[in-house]
Every structure is written in C-alpha cells, then in structure tokens.
Design a protein around this motif. Structure first.
Motif, PDB file in Angstrom:
ATOM      1  N   CYS A  77     -14.191  11.640  11.046  1.00  0.00           N
ATOM      2  CA  CYS A  77     -12.384  10.222  10.878  1.00  0.00           C
ATOM      3  C   CYS A  77     -11.457  11.069  10.727  1.00  0.00           C
ATOM      4  N   PRO A  78     -10.548  11.244  11.727  1.00  0.00           N
ATOM      5  CA  PRO A  78     -11.131  10.689  12.993  1.00  0.00           C
ATOM      6  C   PRO A  78     -10.753  11.119  13.568  1.00  0.00           C
ATOM      7  N   GLY A  79     -11.588  12.237  13.588  1.00  0.00           N
ATOM      8  CA  GLY A  79     -11.883  12.700  14.923  1.00  0.00           C
ATOM      9  C   GLY A  79     -10.977  14.337  15.222  1.00  0.00           C
ATOM     10  N   GLY A  80     -11.377  15.292  15.388  1.00  0.00           N
ATOM     11  CA  GLY A  80     -10.622  16.291  15.784  1.00  0.00           C
ATOM     12  C   GLY A  80      -8.787  16.077  16.813  1.00  0.00           C
ATOM     13  N   PRO A  81      -8.877  15.937  18.313  1.00  0.00           N
ATOM     14  CA  PRO A  81      -7.838  15.032  18.327  1.00  0.00           C
ATOM     15  C   PRO A  81      -6.565  14.431  17.187  1.00  0.00           C
ATOM     16  N   LEU A  82      -6.914  13.598  16.716  1.00  0.00           N
ATOM     17  CA  LEU A  82      -6.131  12.627  16.294  1.00  0.00           C
ATOM     18  C   LEU A  82      -6.652  12.720  14.939  1.00  0.00           C
ATOM     19  N   TYR A  83      -7.012  13.522  14.426  1.00  0.00           N
ATOM     20  CA  TYR A  83      -6.396  13.943  13.158  1.00  0.00           C
ATOM     21  C   TYR A  83      -5.661  15.341  13.463  1.00  0.00           C
ATOM     22  N   ALA A  84      -5.753  15.528  14.279  1.00  0.00           N
ATOM     23  CA  ALA A  84      -4.306  16.691  14.933  1.00  0.00           C
ATOM     24  C   ALA A  84      -2.947  16.459  14.611  1.00  0.00           C
ATOM     25  N   TRP A  85      -3.433  14.776  15.216  1.00  0.00           N
ATOM     26  CA  TRP A  85      -1.993  14.114  15.833  1.00  0.00           C
ATOM     27  C   TRP A  85      -1.226  13.834  14.062  1.00  0.00           C
ATOM     28  N   VAL A  86      -2.480  13.424  13.258  1.00  0.00           N
ATOM     29  CA  VAL A  86      -1.927  13.079  12.263  1.00  0.00           C
ATOM     30  C   VAL A  86      -0.929  14.211  11.586  1.00  0.00           C
ATOM     31  N   GLN A  87      -1.661  14.679  11.096  1.00  0.00           N
ATOM     32  CA  GLN A  87      -0.937  15.738  11.342  1.00  0.00           C
ATOM     33  C   GLN A  87       0.157  16.775  11.298  1.00  0.00           C
ATOM     34  N   ARG A  88       0.353  16.636  12.038  1.00  0.00           N
ATOM     35  CA  ARG A  88       1.173  16.654  12.886  1.00  0.00           C
ATOM     36  C   ARG A  88       3.619  15.990  13.084  1.00  0.00           C
ATOM     37  N   THR A 138       0.907  -1.623  -0.012  1.00  0.00           N
ATOM     38  CA  THR A 138      -0.307   0.138  -0.009  1.00  0.00           C
ATOM     39  C   THR A 138       1.283   1.233  -0.203  1.00  0.00           C
ATOM     40  N   ARG A 139       0.136   2.164  -0.121  1.00  0.00           N
ATOM     41  CA  ARG A 139       0.821   3.241   0.213  1.00  0.00           C
ATOM     42  C   ARG A 139       1.343   4.151   0.996  1.00  0.00           C
ATOM     43  N   GLY A 140       0.123   3.227   2.779  1.00  0.00           N
ATOM     44  CA  GLY A 140       0.712   3.688   3.504  1.00  0.00           C
ATOM     45  C   GLY A 140      -0.744   3.038   3.850  1.00  0.00           C
ATOM     46  N   VAL A 141      -0.573   4.427   4.868  1.00  0.00           N
ATOM     47  CA  VAL A 141      -1.938   3.767   6.394  1.00  0.00           C
ATOM     48  C   VAL A 141      -2.370   4.436   6.765  1.00  0.00           C
ATOM     49  N   LYS A 142      -4.161   4.626   6.875  1.00  0.00           N
ATOM     50  CA  LYS A 142      -5.029   6.098   7.726  1.00  0.00           C
ATOM     51  C   LYS A 142      -5.508   5.472   8.298  1.00  0.00           C
ATOM     52  N   VAL A 143      -5.719   6.304   8.767  1.00  0.00           N
ATOM     53  CA  VAL A 143      -5.628   6.875  11.082  1.00  0.00           C
ATOM     54  C   VAL A 143      -7.162   6.619  11.286  1.00  0.00           C
ATOM     55  N   HIS A 144      -7.997   6.087  11.734  1.00  0.00           N
ATOM     56  CA  HIS A 144      -9.163   6.133  12.138  1.00  0.00           C
ATOM     57  C   HIS A 144      -9.886   6.152  13.437  1.00  0.00           C
ATOM     58  N   TYR A 145     -11.266   6.841  14.185  1.00  0.00           N
ATOM     59  CA  TYR A 145     -11.917   6.105  15.094  1.00  0.00           C
ATOM     60  C   TYR A 145     -13.167   6.006  15.405  1.00  0.00           C
ATOM     61  N   GLU A 146     -13.424   5.268  16.181  1.00  0.00           N
ATOM     62  CA  GLU A 146     -15.077   4.485  16.026  1.00  0.00           C
ATOM     63  C   GLU A 146     -15.903   5.478  15.713  1.00  0.00           C
ATOM     64  N   GLY A 147     -16.192   6.498  15.977  1.00  0.00           N
ATOM     65  CA  GLY A 147     -16.892   7.954  15.352  1.00  0.00           C
ATOM     66  C   GLY A 147     -18.389   7.753  16.296  1.00  0.00           C
ATOM     67  N   SER A 148     -18.227   6.491  17.440  1.00  0.00           N
ATOM     68  CA  SER A 148     -19.440   6.685  18.326  1.00  0.00           C
ATOM     69  C   SER A 148     -19.410   7.278  18.982  1.00  0.00           C
ATOM     70  N   HIS A 149     -19.952   6.633  20.489  1.00  0.00           N
ATOM     71  CA  HIS A 149     -19.439   6.546  22.100  1.00  0.00           C
ATOM     72  C   HIS A 149     -18.763   5.977  22.280  1.00  0.00           C
ATOM     73  N   VAL A 150     -17.075   6.206  22.726  1.00  0.00           N
ATOM     74  CA  VAL A 150     -16.467   5.536  23.060  1.00  0.00           C
ATOM     75  C   VAL A 150     -16.128   5.758  24.961  1.00  0.00           C
ATOM     76  N   PRO A 151     -16.376   5.034  25.859  1.00  0.00           N
ATOM     77  CA  PRO A 151     -17.020   5.227  27.096  1.00  0.00           C
ATOM     78  C   PRO A 151     -15.587   6.198  27.778  1.00  0.00           C
ATOM     79  N   ALA A 152     -15.289   6.784  28.900  1.00  0.00           N
ATOM     80  CA  ALA A 152     -14.162   7.760  29.489  1.00  0.00           C
ATOM     81  C   ALA A 152     -13.326   6.059  30.176  1.00  0.00           C
ATOM     82  N   SER A 153     -14.598   5.825  30.426  1.00  0.00           N
ATOM     83  CA  SER A 153     -14.078   4.707  31.739  1.00  0.00           C
ATOM     84  C   SER A 153     -12.616   3.511  30.910  1.00  0.00           C
TER      85      SER A 153
END
Length: 268
Positions: A156-167, A24-39
C-alpha cells in the motif's frame, strides 16, 4: 473541497470512544489493496461511492482480529474527487500498522485498488490534496506526506499512487518547483586574438591578464601590471606558457587560444 461528512454518507456510530490526538507529523496515503471496479471512475458512477464507504466501515467494524472501533481511515477519496470524512481530524487512525504509527500520521485512503481501477484520476489526486490540506488546517497535521509502506511492510498505496507521493504529491497540472536558481559560474574574457596583442593594446584586459599571470607565479613585472601591453607582459606570458609545458615557438610570449582559456582571465 467537495467534503462529505459522516452524517451525509450515513456512517454508523463508533463501537467505542475514539482516541483524540493533538496533532500528527503529517498524513499517510493508502489504497484499498483489493479489486476496485474500473467503472467506479465513470462520471455517472458517483452515486456508488457513499455506499462503498459504508461497506468499508462495516467490514472494518466486523473485523474481530483488528478490533477496529470504526472505519480505519481518517478520510476516503473517491475517483470523482469527493472527500469522505472517516475518523476525521484530531482522532487517531487505525490504518497505519501500529499504535505508534497511527499516532504519528493521519490516513487518507483513495478508492483505487490492486486491480481494476489502479490509477488515481486527476480529480482523485485533487481530492487527496484537499484531504491533506483539511487535516493540516483542522487537525494540526505536519508537513510530511508519505505512503502507508513508509514505515510498515505493505504494498500500500500501490505503484501509481506511491510514485505520486514520492513526487511530492502535487496537484495535477501544478508547475513543479524548479528549486533554487543555479549560481552563475565565473565569467572569463574570450580570447581577443593574437593580432590584438601584437598591436600593443592599452586595455583593462591586459591588466586582468597580468594579475592572473602574477597569481600563477609567472609575473616578470618591475611594476604593475598595468593596462598597456609591454615586453614585461610578453615575458610574463612566456613564463606561463613554459609552465603549461610549451617550448620553442609555443613559449614565445604571444597569447594563444589554449593557454588563454587555461589562464581564465576574469571578465572586465
């Protein structure tokens, strides 16, 4: 890498044969896109993570509209940094939005969501890096690390995770690459002071000054310039002062700090 194989997390068999891919050319990062319990990020909650992967596989297999063969992701990463093998290396993912997108990149999904647990933990970021490096080593993934939204209309992958990808998807605590060192700028001789010139100095600074005056079209030398300050230097400097717009005593041929700075005499 804290790797959890399909057998270890209790994966069901694929509904039908997965499509093998050479690279592949690389990897794409995802998140679940629904509620994930903070616990789920609590240290004592890791026993729930394998069950979460099993539930996501079951949900994907039951999705008649998408007609998934298996869990859509190449791997999933829990908040504790464990990498759960999904479809795995050299198998086309089902998560990136279309067949061409799925062939182009693997898909690594972090167990974070759009609410509840939205910020990836440091251990999770290490785990995502582990998964990416595993897919590079065992799955011939290229160097690209992107978000799901790069190429497909989704949050996807949401704001915090996408900001990390962009860094650049760095490991937590890694020292950022400072990039190439800046090219040093030219160094110029500081102004020696008017009295220095009036003492008729002999110095390579005088030669360097004369060469700059000649380059500016202000040389009044019959020979040289040379290291000994002479009346020819003063006449040449007066010509330069007039070129800079000075008149009267401002063009008397004795260097001053402003015209000297403008002349940019190289460091000797």
């Amino acid at each position: 890498m804290k790797f959890v194989s399909r057998a270890q997390w209790g994966a069901r068999a694929s509904r039908y044969k997965l499509t093998r891919i050479p690279d592949t050319r690389g990897v794409k990062v995802h998140y679940e896109g629904s509620h994930v319990p903070a616990s789920l990020a609590n240290p004592d909650a890791h026993n729930l993570c394998a069950g979460r992967v099993r539930a996501i596989q079951a949900m994907h297999i039951a999705d008649d509209d998408e007609d998934y063969s298996d869990i859509a992701y190449s791997a999933m990463v829990c908040p504790h940094g464990y990498v759960y093998e999904g479809r795995g290396a050299h198998y086309q993912t089902g998560a990136n939005g279309s067949a061409p997108l799925n062939r182009a990149h693997y898909a690594v999904c972090a167990m974070v969501g759009s609410s509840g647990l939205t910020e990836p933990t440091p251990a999770q970021l290490h785990g995502i890096r582990d998964a990416i490096e595993w897919l590079c080593a065992d799955g011939a993934a290229g160097a690209e690390v992107k978000g799901h939204k790069d190429g497909h209309p989704t949050a996807c992958p949401g704001g915090p995770l996408y900001a990390w990808v962009q860094r650049g998807a760095p490991r937590p605590g890694a020292t950022p690459d400072p990039g190439p060192a800046p090219t040093p700028g030219p160094k110029f001789e500081p102004f020696p002071g008017a009295a220095w010139f009036k003492s008729a100095p002999r110095s390579p600074i005088v030669t360097a000054m004369g060469r700059r005056l000649v380059a500016e079209g202000c040389g009044r030398y019959r020979s040289g310039p040379g290291p000994q300050w002479t009346d020819a230097d003063r006449q040449s400097y007066a010509a330069y002062q007039r070129k800079q717009g000075h008149t009267g005593t401002g063009a008397d041929g004795w260097p001053g700090p402003k015209t000297w700075a403008a002349l940019k005499v190289p460091k000797v």
